[in-house]
Scaffold this motif. Structure first.
Motif, mmCIF file in Angstrom:
data_model
loop_
_atom_site.group_PDB
_atom_site.id
_atom_site.type_symbol
_atom_site.label_atom_id
_atom_site.label_comp_id
_atom_site.label_asym_id
_atom_site.label_seq_id
_atom_site.Cartn_x
_atom_site.Cartn_y
_atom_site.Cartn_z
ATOM 1 N N SER A 88 0.854 -1.187 0.000
ATOM 2 C CA SER A 88 0.000 0.000 0.000
ATOM 3 C C SER A 88 0.890 1.237 0.000
ATOM 4 O O SER A 88 2.100 1.132 0.263
ATOM 5 N N TYR A 140 -0.989 10.540 -2.860
ATOM 6 C CA TYR A 140 -1.592 9.254 -2.487
ATOM 7 C C TYR A 140 -2.033 8.486 -3.732
ATOM 8 O O TYR A 140 -1.722 7.287 -3.888
ATOM 9 N N ILE A 144 -0.563 4.892 -5.336
ATOM 10 C CA ILE A 144 -1.388 3.731 -5.697
ATOM 11 C C ILE A 144 -1.123 3.325 -7.137
ATOM 12 O O ILE A 144 -0.924 2.137 -7.445
ATOM 13 N N SER A 158 -3.363 -2.237 -1.985
ATOM 14 C CA SER A 158 -4.509 -1.789 -1.190
ATOM 15 C C SER A 158 -4.458 -0.291 -0.917
ATOM 16 O O SER A 158 -3.478 0.389 -1.241
ATOM 17 N N HIS A 159 -5.528 0.200 -0.318
ATOM 18 C CA HIS A 159 -5.570 1.567 0.203
ATOM 19 C C HIS A 159 -4.460 1.752 1.231
ATOM 20 O O HIS A 159 -3.884 0.793 1.726
ATOM 21 N N THR A 204 -11.722 6.053 0.437
ATOM 22 C CA THR A 204 -11.477 4.607 0.327
ATOM 23 C C THR A 204 -11.933 4.085 -1.030
ATOM 24 O O THR A 204 -11.213 3.339 -1.702
ATOM 25 N N ALA A 207 -9.623 4.917 -3.976
ATOM 26 C CA ALA A 207 -8.490 4.008 -4.153
ATOM 27 C C ALA A 207 -8.919 2.747 -4.904
ATOM 28 O O ALA A 207 -8.254 2.301 -5.850
ATOM 29 N N TRP A 208 -10.052 2.180 -4.477
ATOM 30 C CA TRP A 208 -10.474 0.910 -5.082
ATOM 31 C C TRP A 208 -10.975 1.076 -6.510
ATOM 32 O O TRP A 208 -11.035 0.102 -7.265
ATOM 33 N N ASP A 220 -6.201 -5.722 2.341
ATOM 34 C CA ASP A 220 -5.658 -4.686 3.223
ATOM 35 C C ASP A 220 -4.209 -5.045 3.513
ATOM 36 O O ASP A 220 -3.924 -6.087 4.123
#
Length: 361
Positions: A88, A140, A144, A158-159, A204, A207-208, A220
């Motif tokens: 992450s 951020y 990712i 993951s986040h 959240t 990110a996904w 996670d």
């Protein structure tokens, strides 16, 4: 030689499914890791940051973390255990707090998001849309994207480290003021918490929207936890400043608002949060609980009744920490292996070899 990069054998997914379903098991789901409690020091890209200074987004260069990230993941090619290993954005950085405007201070081994004392009119819009221009948010997302590109399906992404709505309120208004708000100005305080719950959901999901599933599931990275459905890690470390009555009256609704948006919500807890564990267990939408065995925290023997509370409530339980032989034996003798995941921090391979027979491996 391990047949799968980083030890990520897809056959391990069945163990995670049994964990989430609390299926009968001869032993717990078990993972070992050499990782430290101080993620800042694990990467050359961050270990050189000057202590007692301010961290700016420009100092965080995601691509410079990637080689060390792969090095850390390769422990899975040496350690034979039950878990998948993934990555992450830096777990030392509080990405959501930064997005909302908190300053980041570099401490020994970690980062602290500095609390502020904003007026009510300064927290009128805490939506993600209002903060998409934040350099922390953009870094951020860049992190990712870099991880997804580097992974190429070899490890799950993951986040990052995202705290909960109450923690965000504290970062905006301060610890003491947040508690006072709930007692003396509850309508405004509750409204802010609900809006921060929406921010948490949005960041959240953002990110996904960018992360591919790993063998059909979510992940996670902080706890190496794969899930068959959408996942979020709730965290409310700041509950230590409020009473159980205030939690039940206000925060339980806020946490439920978040939890119901994801299929596999789990709550991260420390020993300092055990005084509201019974209220947390009332929130059926929280599927599982992770409880740290913190360094310097209460002995495992004192935490055992809380671990048993989670299991008696029919929830999967993840326990992370370092354990002596006797502590691990106590857990094995006292807890049901169904729906139990032990994520064990170790110093070396010799410790793993000594602990494996205790957990039935």
């Amino acid at each position: 030689m391990c047949a799968f990069p980083f030890g990520n054998d897809p056959a391990k997914i069945e163990g995670y499914r049994k964990f989430w379903n609390r299926s009968p098991a001869a032993r717990p789901l078990v993972g070992f890791s050499y990782k430290s409690w101080f993620p800042l020091d694990e990467f050359s890209a961050s270990s050189g940051w000057k202590q007692d200074s301010v961290l700016s987004p420009r100092m965080v260069r995601p691509r410079e973390f990637l080689d060390d990230q792969e090095r850390l993941l390769r422990e899975g090619e040496e350690i034979e255990d039950d878990i998948l290993r993934g990555a992450s954005p830096s777990q030392a950085i509080f990405w959501g707090c930064g997005t909302l405007g908190s300053e980041m201070h570099i401490m020994p081994g970690n980062i602290v998001a500095v609390d502020r004392a904003l007026d009510w009119d300064q927290v009128s819009d805490v939506s993600l849309d209002a903060h998409r221009g934040s350099p922390w948010f953009n870094t951020y997302i860049e992190f990712i994207d870099e991880l997804v590109q580097r992974s190429r399906g070899r490890f799950p992404v993951s986040h990052g480290t995202l705290v909960g709505p109450l923690d965000y309120a504290v970062s905006l208004r301060g610890h003491e003021q947040t508690a006072v708000d709930l007692m003396l100005d509850p309508d405004k305080a509750f409204d802010l918490l609900l809006r921060l719950a929406d921010f948490f959901i949005q960041i959240t999901q953002e990110a996904w929207n960018r992360i591919p599933l790993f063998h059909g599931g979510y992940y996670d990275a902080q706890y190496q936890l794969w899930s068959p459905g959408s996942i979020v890690r709730l965290q409310e470390d700041a509950v230590a400043v409020i009473s159980p009555d205030l939690y039940r009256k206000y925060l339980s609704q806020v946490d439920r608002r978040v939890a119901c948006q994801f299929e596999n919500t789990f709550m991260h807890l420390h020993a300092t949060s055990m005084f509201i564990l019974d209220q947390l267990l009332e929130i059926e939408e929280i599927r599982a609980f992770e409880i740290n065995n913190d360094v310097g925290g209460p002995p495992v023997k004192e935490m055992l009744p809380y671990f048993q509370m989670v299991q008696k409530a029919g929830r999967p339980l993840l326990i992370r920490g370092s354990f002596t032989d006797d502590e691990l034996k106590l857990l094995m003798d006292s807890l049901d292996s169904a729906g139990l995941y032990l994520y064990i921090m170790v110093a070396d391979g010799e410790e793993i070899s000594r602990l494996k027979p205790i957990v039935g491996m």
